[in-house]
Design an enzyme around this catalytic site. Structure first.
Site, PDB file in Angstrom:
ATOM      1  CE  LYS A  80       0.798   0.182   5.192  1.00 48.02           C
ATOM      2  NZ  LYS A  80      -0.265  -0.685   5.758  1.00 48.02           N
ATOM      3  CB  SER A 155       1.152  -1.386   9.369  1.00 43.50           C
ATOM      4  OG  SER A 155       0.266  -1.547   8.262  1.00 43.50           O
ATOM      5  CB  SER A 179      -2.819  -1.640   8.602  1.00 37.17           C
ATOM      6  OG  SER A 179      -2.166  -2.520   9.479  1.00 37.17           O
TER       7      SER A 179
END
Ligand SMILES: [Mg+2]
Ligand SMILES: [Zn+2]
Lengths: 497, 99, 498
Positions: A80, A155, A179
């Site tokens: 990420k 997210s 997330s």
């Protein structure tokens, strides 16, 4: 599709260790897959092909020299874009950091490198991890591999989509209010938020420091557990890191046993706002756990309904402070430095230009909640709700070993559907937030496809602090039973890309 | 519950160093009202005797030894700077002295 | 503003109330929250890392020594050490602050409720300490263009973050009433005493000129005898001991003039200017930032264990006030003499010289007189002179046993300071023994009498006191090497004989 990309991390590592395939071949197959599908999925913001191939070559060299390889050596991974990696662009999905190449590695990255994990690149995310759909990325949304018109959650939508689309068998996400788990649920993957303090936050660009936690995303529970064990453990660079042994997550995932385990179904996480198809698959999964020998009972956590409100005060407050440093002085974007404007003005112009709507909204909200005169009514009260939520967990864990709930109230919605309605967007995290407030571990494991829309549903398992192994045990048992019933993993049913 | 005025949002934006447009100020004022209305329910359940939680895991006294570790090479420090001069970060003029 | 108000005049109408906030950079090896060194004067930005640059993703970890030093300071100031203390974020934007918040302490400081006594003109003022807390220092800006180095009119600024993250202790006093005309002197004496205390603790190099000790002076005036607190100003940038007093005096006069003119003092931050000794207005309370303090989530609370605090207390070095009391006794010195020695920077040296065997009065005489003067001539401190208290004690002994006269002793000191070796070696090589051989002195006595027949006549006439001038003449003729007492005897014998 090459079986090099559909294999699990465990299989891939075993093949590399046996010499059936080289790490370089595995990396190349994944880079090819990214080339083939990522234009449509948009899981990656940056693909580090050179770095990946170099890391793979290093693993092959180690094997050639007869050195021992770790359990994930040579396995590709998507990172990420909120974790820093030396020399590789890190944007956090924001314009304000465009072009920044960090001069240091996150501890998670250091541990992945030591384990011989091959980092393919950086994945898309809502700006600074603020969002539940990945639509708040400054670089465009990620698409759900199950239906490209839908969001993959957020997210960490990029990490989950990359794993679901076979662009990587493993990914790292971060979970502040769900997330990791919410995107995992919406993409039919496994995503786990470890105990707060279980994985170092050093090098994780902070959204809300007291809630953020990095964790694994994978296609199987065992893969997730292996990745969890690789990145977890005490780090002296993070003062909030717990100095205790890593819970035996891999063993629990291999054992996959719920016989005699006491499982509590959280009453408050059901009913209004929950899609019928989600509740149906959840209930079936709980029944299956009962069949597997678990003792299931209903449990009440009366303060969970207040968790969302507390979260949307604590998170903006901490984030308004954490995002202050993006001020155009030392790195990243600088706008309006025309030789006449002062530093204060250049800061304000840059931040107005560099942050997206959701970031601005939360910065303003947090600035408000921390202002003198409002602190007690908002931030102070939210911290008390946090205590109450923790007490709910503590009370529940006196009578059960783990808690379960749907991971999300609905399946993946359409891109654009909720982007103008922040409150509706915030409701996505209603099931996942309590664990962030209390700090305990939680994961999402696929529970099947909703009969409403044929989209994945996730079941959430929540465990007490530092009992991360329990949630892997439950998830692995459910996964095995569902796979047996289905005759293979859920992702087989995803449409070909 | 709260009614946030545009002027208040403007003041918050100043504190947060965000040069927001008039449109942004208007829409944020409206949205903040709705969001604060929703989150204000934190006040419904809390009592005076409930302690606040700011850390999910109750650790204390996490300290490091007073040991010097290598700093970054100065090229790496200034490498990302929007502007640098003579080994220092070059920033726009500072209008107000601070504490 | 009235130009006629003077300090003394102001005090006829107002009572000044003083407050001081002192920032001290701790002398730890590494910074507050990272491993970067704290060395002063390094090339810009060479002592920085992701943590002290506030790079995204970096995290602070607290330096144990900084906590220990702060507790030492707290204990030395008679504070209570909080059983539970936290860091907070103080949020405001500023280019020299890498994270745009400062990790500081807010409502849970490490040390609270202490005091420090200061002596001015023989009177003791107890300054109450409200709190001692720990925070991180900021970077340093260089303002380029416009008037050199000044913030106003600069084109741009250049920032060096070497200082960012150095541990900084803030010591805040309660308002100090009742100082009247000594308000400036008390302020200066407090900072002097505090500096000495910090130096004795070894927690800081306390160099005001390098900024490792910085002072903010708070001052308000209340109508004389009313006891009503006035509005205070906070003068920053007061960077020398002398300026502490100047800033206080300036604010007394300035505020009195404002009040006399029927105006009101604005609660504000003011900037002190070293060159002019005046202050100018900075940020007013209305413009003040809302710092939005909240507990620093990247750090966990401090809960200093009581036994740890007690072990620190037990290991505290002797504090300056205690030491002064002890020395006053052992040196038999009056408070004023002690103050004189302290001010001249010779107190330790005198004590060491006494410890080496010299009588206190002799040790004090030499260090305060001859040696202080020599240091002064070379612009150095007495402690920096290249001679040891033991050497001084030896010179004193040589005078006492008659080997040297004071004049000869000075020459011995010359030799020691010039690196010619120990006093005995200098005596030997320079042949500096007192001449007490009667035959050697006889000629000098004869010439002195011959050269001053009028004085000789007076002595013969019974005015023995006049012999002093003849003794002086003999001493001069022998370059001070004669034993003055013996010369006197010889003179009187010779004149009595006719
Ligand atoms: Mg301060
Ligand atoms: Zn540093």
């Amino acid at each position: 599709m090459s079986d090099l990309v559909t294999a699990t991390a465990v299989e891939t590592a075993a093949r590399i260790a046996r010499g059936d395939v080289s790490a370089a071949e595995v990396a190349t197959a994944h880079l090819d897959r990214i080339t083939a599908v990522d234009e449509r999925v948009h899981a990656f913001l940056h693909v580090d092909a050179d770095g990946a191939l170099a890391a793979a070559a290093a693993v092959d060299d180690r094997r050639a020299r007869g050195e021992p390889l770790g359990p994930l050596a040579g396995v590709p991974l998507a990172l990420k874009d909120v974790l820093v990696m030396r020399g590789v662009p890190t944007t956090c999905g924001s314009r304000i950091l465009e072009g920044w190449r960090p001069p240091y590695d996150a501890t998670v990255v250091t541990r992945l490198r030591h384990a011989g994990v091959v980092i393919l690149g950086k994945t898309n995310m809502d700006e600074f991890a603020m969002g539940s759909s990945t639509e708040h990325s400054a670089f465009g949304p990620t698409h759900n591999p199950w239906d490209l018109d839908r969001i993959p959650g957020g997210s960490g939508g990029g990490s989950a989509a990359a794993v679901a689309a076979y662009e990587a068998p493993l990914a790292i996400g971060t979970d502040t209010g769900g997330s990791i788990r919410q995107p995992a649920a919406l993409t039919g993957t496994v995503g786990a938020k470890p105990t707060y303090g279980g994985v170092s936050r050093y090098g994780l660009v902070a959204l809300a420091s007291s809630l953020d936690q990095a964790g694994p995303v994978a296609r199987t529970v065992l893969d997730a557990a292996l990745l969890h064990a690789t990145i977890a453990g005490h780090d002296p660079k993070d003062a909030t890191s717990i100095d205790a042994p890593v819970p035996p997550v891999v063993e629990a995932a291999r054992r996959a046993d719920v016989a005699g385990m006491r499982i509590g179904v959280v009453q408050e996480l059901s009913g209004e706002g929950y899609a019928a198809g989600v509740e149906q698959r959840f209930t079936e999964a709980v029944d299956l756990l009962t069949e597997l020998g678990a003792q299931v009972q209903e449990v009440s956590c009366p303060h969970f309904p207040y968790a969302l409100a507390a979260y949307y005060l604590i998170l903006p407050s901490e984030c308004s402070s954490n995002l202050a440093r993006f001020d155009a002085m030392r790195y990243g974007l600088r706008v309006g430095d025309d030789g006449t404007a002062g530093a204060e003005e250049v800061m304000a112009r840059t931040r107005a230009a560099g942050f997206g709507a959701e970031a601005k909204r939360r910065i303003i909200l947090g600035t408000y909640a921390l202002s003198s005169g409002y602190y007690d009514a908002y931030y102070g009260q939210a911290q008390k709700v946090r205590t109450l939520v923790s007490r709910d967990f503590a009370a529940a864990f006196e009578s059960v070993d783990v808690l379960v709930s749907p991971a999300t109230p609905t399946t993946a919605f359409r891109i654009g559907e909720r982007v103008e309605d922040p409150l509706a967007m915030y409701l996505n995290d209603i099931c996942t937030i309590p664990s962030n407030l209390a700090g305990g571990p939680a994961l999402s494991v696929p529970a099947g496809l909703s009969p409403d829309d044929g989209l994945p549903v996730g079941l959430q398992v929540m465990a007490p602090t530092l009992a991360d192994d329990r949630m892997y045990g439950v998830a692995a048992a459910l996964e095995r039973a569902l796979d047996d019933r289905r005759g293979g993993p859920l992702l087989q049913e995803a449409p070909a890309l | 519950m709260p009614t946030i005025t545009r002027a208040e949002v403007a003041q918050l934006a100043r504190l947060a160093r965000l040069a927001l447009s008039d449109d942004e100020l208007d829409s944020l004022a409206a949205q903040l009202d709705v969001i604060l209305g929703a989150v204000a329910r934190v006040g419904e359940v809390t009592a005076a005797d409930i302690p606040p939680t700011s850390h999910p895991v109750p650790l204390t006294n996490v300290l490091r030894r007073d040991e010097v570790l290598p700093s970054l090479p100065v090229e790496a420090v200034l490498g990302a700077a929007p502007a640098a001069e003579g080994g220092r970060f070059r920033v726009p003029r500072i209008l107000d002295a601070e504490a | 503003m009235s130009t006629t108000t003077t300090y003394d005049d102001a005090l006829t109408r107002y009572d000044p109330v003083l407050g001081l906030e002192t920032h001290v950079e701790l002398g730890t090896a590494s910074k507050m929250f990272c491993g970067c060194p704290t060395t002063f004067g390094a090339a810009p930005n060479t002592q920085t890392c992701p943590v002290c640059l506030g790079l995204p993703g970096s995290l602070p970890v607290t330096n144990e020594a900084a906590i220990r030093y702060t507790v030492m300071i707290g204990l030395a100031l008679h504070c209570s050490i909080a059983p539970w203390s936290r860091f907070a974020r103080k949020n405001y934007f500023y280019p020299d602050m890498p994270k745009d918040y400062q990790i500081s302490q807010y409502d849970e400081p490490l040390c609270v409720d202490g005091w420090l006594d200061t002596d001015v003109d023989g009177e003791t003022y107890r300054v109450e300490i409200e709190r001692v807390h720990l925070e991180e220092d900021t970077g340093k800006s260089l303002h380029v263009g416009g008037a050199t180095g000044r913030i106003h009119g600069a084109d741009h600024s250049l920032v060096d973050y070497n200082r960012a993250g150095i541990p900084l202790v803030e010591i805040v006093t309660r308002p100090v009433p009742g100082t009247r005309e000594r308000v400036g002197a008390v302020a200066k004496a407090y900072v002097t005493e505090l500096r000495e205390l910090l130096r004795a603790l070894g927690v800081s190099d306390v160099r005001m000129e390098e900024g490792s000790l910085r002072c903010d002076v708070n001052l308000s005036l209340s109508p004389r005898g009313s006891g009503v607190l006035g509005t205070r100003t906070e003068s920053k940038n007061v960077n020398s001991l002398r300026s502490v007093e100047r800033a206080v005096r300036h604010e007394v006069v300035r505020q009195a003039a404002v009040l006399d003119g029927g105006g009101r003092v604005t609660q504000e931050t003011r900037h002190f200017h070293e060159e002019t000794g005046t202050t100018t207005a900075g940020r007013s309370k209305e413009q003040a930032e809302d710092y939005r303090y909240f507990p620093e989530p990247d750090l966990v609370p401090l809960a200093p264990p009581p036994e740890w605090v007690e072990s620190i207390r037990a290991a505290l070095p002797e504090l300056p006030a205690v030491r002064r009391r002890r020395l006053a006794e052992s040196l038999g010195a009056a408070p004023s003499e002690l103050a004189a020695m302290a001010n001249a920077g010779v107190l330790d040296l005198v004590a060491a010289t006494v410890a080496a065997g010299a009588p206190a009065a002799e040790a004090r005489k030499w260090w305060l007189g001859e040696l202080a003067r020599r240091a002064n001539e070379t612009g150095s401190e007495p402690a920096d002179l290249p001679l040891t208290p033991a050497q001084v004690a030896r010179v004193v002994a040589l005078v006492a046993d008659g080997t040297l006269t004071d004049t000869l002793a000075r020459q011995v000191l010359d030799g020691v300071l010039a690196g010619e070796g120990d006093p005995d070696a200098v005596v030997a090589t320079r042949r500096l023994r007192v001449v007490s051989d009667d035959s050697a002195l006889g000629a000098a006595v004869e010439s002195a009498i011959a050269a001053h027949p009028d004085i000789a006549a007076k002595v013969r006439g019974g005015k023995v006191a006049a012999a002093g001038a003849l003794v002086g003449a003999v001493m001069k003729a022998t370059s001070g090497s004669a034993d003055a007492a013996r010369v006197r005897e010889l003179l009187l014998e010779r004149l009595a004989a006719g």
